[in-house]
Design a protein around this motif. Sequence first.
Motif, mmCIF file in Angstrom:
data_model
loop_
_atom_site.group_PDB
_atom_site.id
_atom_site.type_symbol
_atom_site.label_atom_id
_atom_site.label_comp_id
_atom_site.label_asym_id
_atom_site.label_seq_id
_atom_site.Cartn_x
_atom_site.Cartn_y
_atom_site.Cartn_z
ATOM 1 N N ALA A 113 -25.664 27.944 -50.262
ATOM 2 C CA ALA A 113 -26.067 29.282 -49.815
ATOM 3 C C ALA A 113 -26.718 29.223 -48.436
ATOM 4 C CB ALA A 113 -27.013 29.923 -50.831
ATOM 5 N N LEU A 114 -27.571 28.243 -48.217
ATOM 6 C CA LEU A 114 -28.213 28.091 -46.910
ATOM 7 C C LEU A 114 -27.198 27.698 -45.839
ATOM 8 C CD1 LEU A 114 -31.454 26.257 -48.047
ATOM 9 C CD2 LEU A 114 -31.305 28.591 -47.127
ATOM 10 N N THR A 115 -26.279 26.823 -46.191
ATOM 11 C CA THR A 115 -25.247 26.399 -45.244
ATOM 12 C C THR A 115 -24.351 27.572 -44.858
ATOM 13 O OG1 THR A 115 -25.284 24.131 -46.070
ATOM 14 C CG2 THR A 115 -23.278 24.836 -44.921
ATOM 15 N N LEU A 116 -23.961 28.363 -45.838
ATOM 16 C CA LEU A 116 -23.126 29.533 -45.540
ATOM 17 C C LEU A 116 -23.850 30.498 -44.610
ATOM 18 C CD1 LEU A 116 -21.622 30.167 -49.079
ATOM 19 C CD2 LEU A 116 -20.323 29.530 -47.029
ATOM 20 N N ALA B 83 -14.587 38.659 -38.183
ATOM 21 C CA ALA B 83 -13.879 38.430 -39.447
ATOM 22 C C ALA B 83 -14.575 37.350 -40.269
ATOM 23 C CB ALA B 83 -12.430 38.039 -39.171
ATOM 24 N N VAL B 84 -14.920 36.244 -39.641
ATOM 25 C CA VAL B 84 -15.568 35.146 -40.363
ATOM 26 C C VAL B 84 -17.016 35.504 -40.688
ATOM 27 C CG1 VAL B 84 -16.279 32.718 -40.216
ATOM 28 C CG2 VAL B 84 -13.990 33.417 -39.455
ATOM 29 N N HIS B 85 -17.711 36.098 -39.733
ATOM 30 C CA HIS B 85 -19.095 36.513 -39.942
ATOM 31 C C HIS B 85 -19.186 37.409 -41.191
ATOM 32 C CE1 HIS B 85 -23.165 37.564 -38.534
ATOM 33 N NE2 HIS B 85 -22.869 38.831 -38.799
ATOM 34 N N GLU B 86 -18.278 38.373 -41.310
ATOM 35 C CA GLU B 86 -18.293 39.284 -42.447
ATOM 36 C C GLU B 86 -17.692 38.677 -43.714
ATOM 37 O OE1 GLU B 86 -16.573 42.988 -41.124
ATOM 38 O OE2 GLU B 86 -18.397 43.514 -40.005
ATOM 39 N N GLN C 193 -19.830 35.652 -49.767
ATOM 40 C CA GLN C 193 -19.899 34.328 -50.378
ATOM 41 C C GLN C 193 -21.353 33.923 -50.605
ATOM 42 O OE1 GLN C 193 -17.342 31.360 -48.491
ATOM 43 N NE2 GLN C 193 -15.837 32.930 -47.993
ATOM 44 N N VAL C 194 -22.213 34.197 -49.624
ATOM 45 C CA VAL C 194 -23.642 33.909 -49.766
ATOM 46 C C VAL C 194 -24.190 34.645 -50.984
ATOM 47 C CG1 VAL C 194 -25.938 34.193 -48.723
ATOM 48 C CG2 VAL C 194 -24.007 33.471 -47.300
ATOM 49 N N MET D 33 -24.935 32.724 -58.519
ATOM 50 C CA MET D 33 -24.680 31.503 -59.280
ATOM 51 C C MET D 33 -25.958 30.685 -59.436
ATOM 52 S SD MET D 33 -21.133 30.123 -57.615
ATOM 53 C CE MET D 33 -19.820 31.260 -57.227
ATOM 54 N N VAL D 34 -26.720 30.570 -58.351
ATOM 55 C CA VAL D 34 -27.982 29.838 -58.370
ATOM 56 C C VAL D 34 -28.906 30.435 -59.432
ATOM 57 C CG1 VAL D 34 -30.109 29.447 -57.040
ATOM 58 C CG2 VAL D 34 -27.887 28.970 -56.002
#
Length: 187
Positions: free
Chosen positions: A37-40, A54-57, A62-63, A69-70
């Motif tokens: 989560a921190l890496t994302l 596109a990638v930023h959004e 995913q985060v 999940m955490v």
Amino acid sequence: MASKDLPHYTVPSLTPQDGAKVAAILQSRLNALNDLALTLKHIHWNVVGPHFIAVHEMIDPQVDAVRLMVDAIAERIATLGVAPVGTPGALVKARTWDDYAIGRATTIEHLGALDEVYIGIITDHRQAASDTEDLDTVTNDLLVGHLHELELFHWFVRAHLESVGGALSTEGATTEKGAAAAAGKAE
């Protein structure tokens, strides 16, 4: 495991020993997913280039999903009678992988590195699911459900790295930096 280290209770039908074993497996997944989560989020903040938005959004949902999940894993650990550990120091002390090594970089370089991150996360999550299959079906079901989402997110990443013929620009890379470099060259 010494009896003083066993939980005072666990879920019905599990022994305290099995509850502790399942909780230990889950603690490793809790650490890995907290790190993911921190890496994302780090990637979300540090991507640049023509495909930035596109990638930023793509990364933020995913985060959010990984954070859910955490929480589910931490609550399952507590349900098993063990205290989940979610502090940064404990995560760093327990992890067996290197810190994410890419700073400000193009979207494709980050996605190349993220491909390697997801390979590690998914491989270890599959092993945890396998390790819990005969011990605790509820935990196994939780992990298998996570795998569905993690593999979907991995596909989103790989779609950016794949040629029309199906070849990955990161093919043969074994490190995040190597995958980032390979993806960057193919761009």
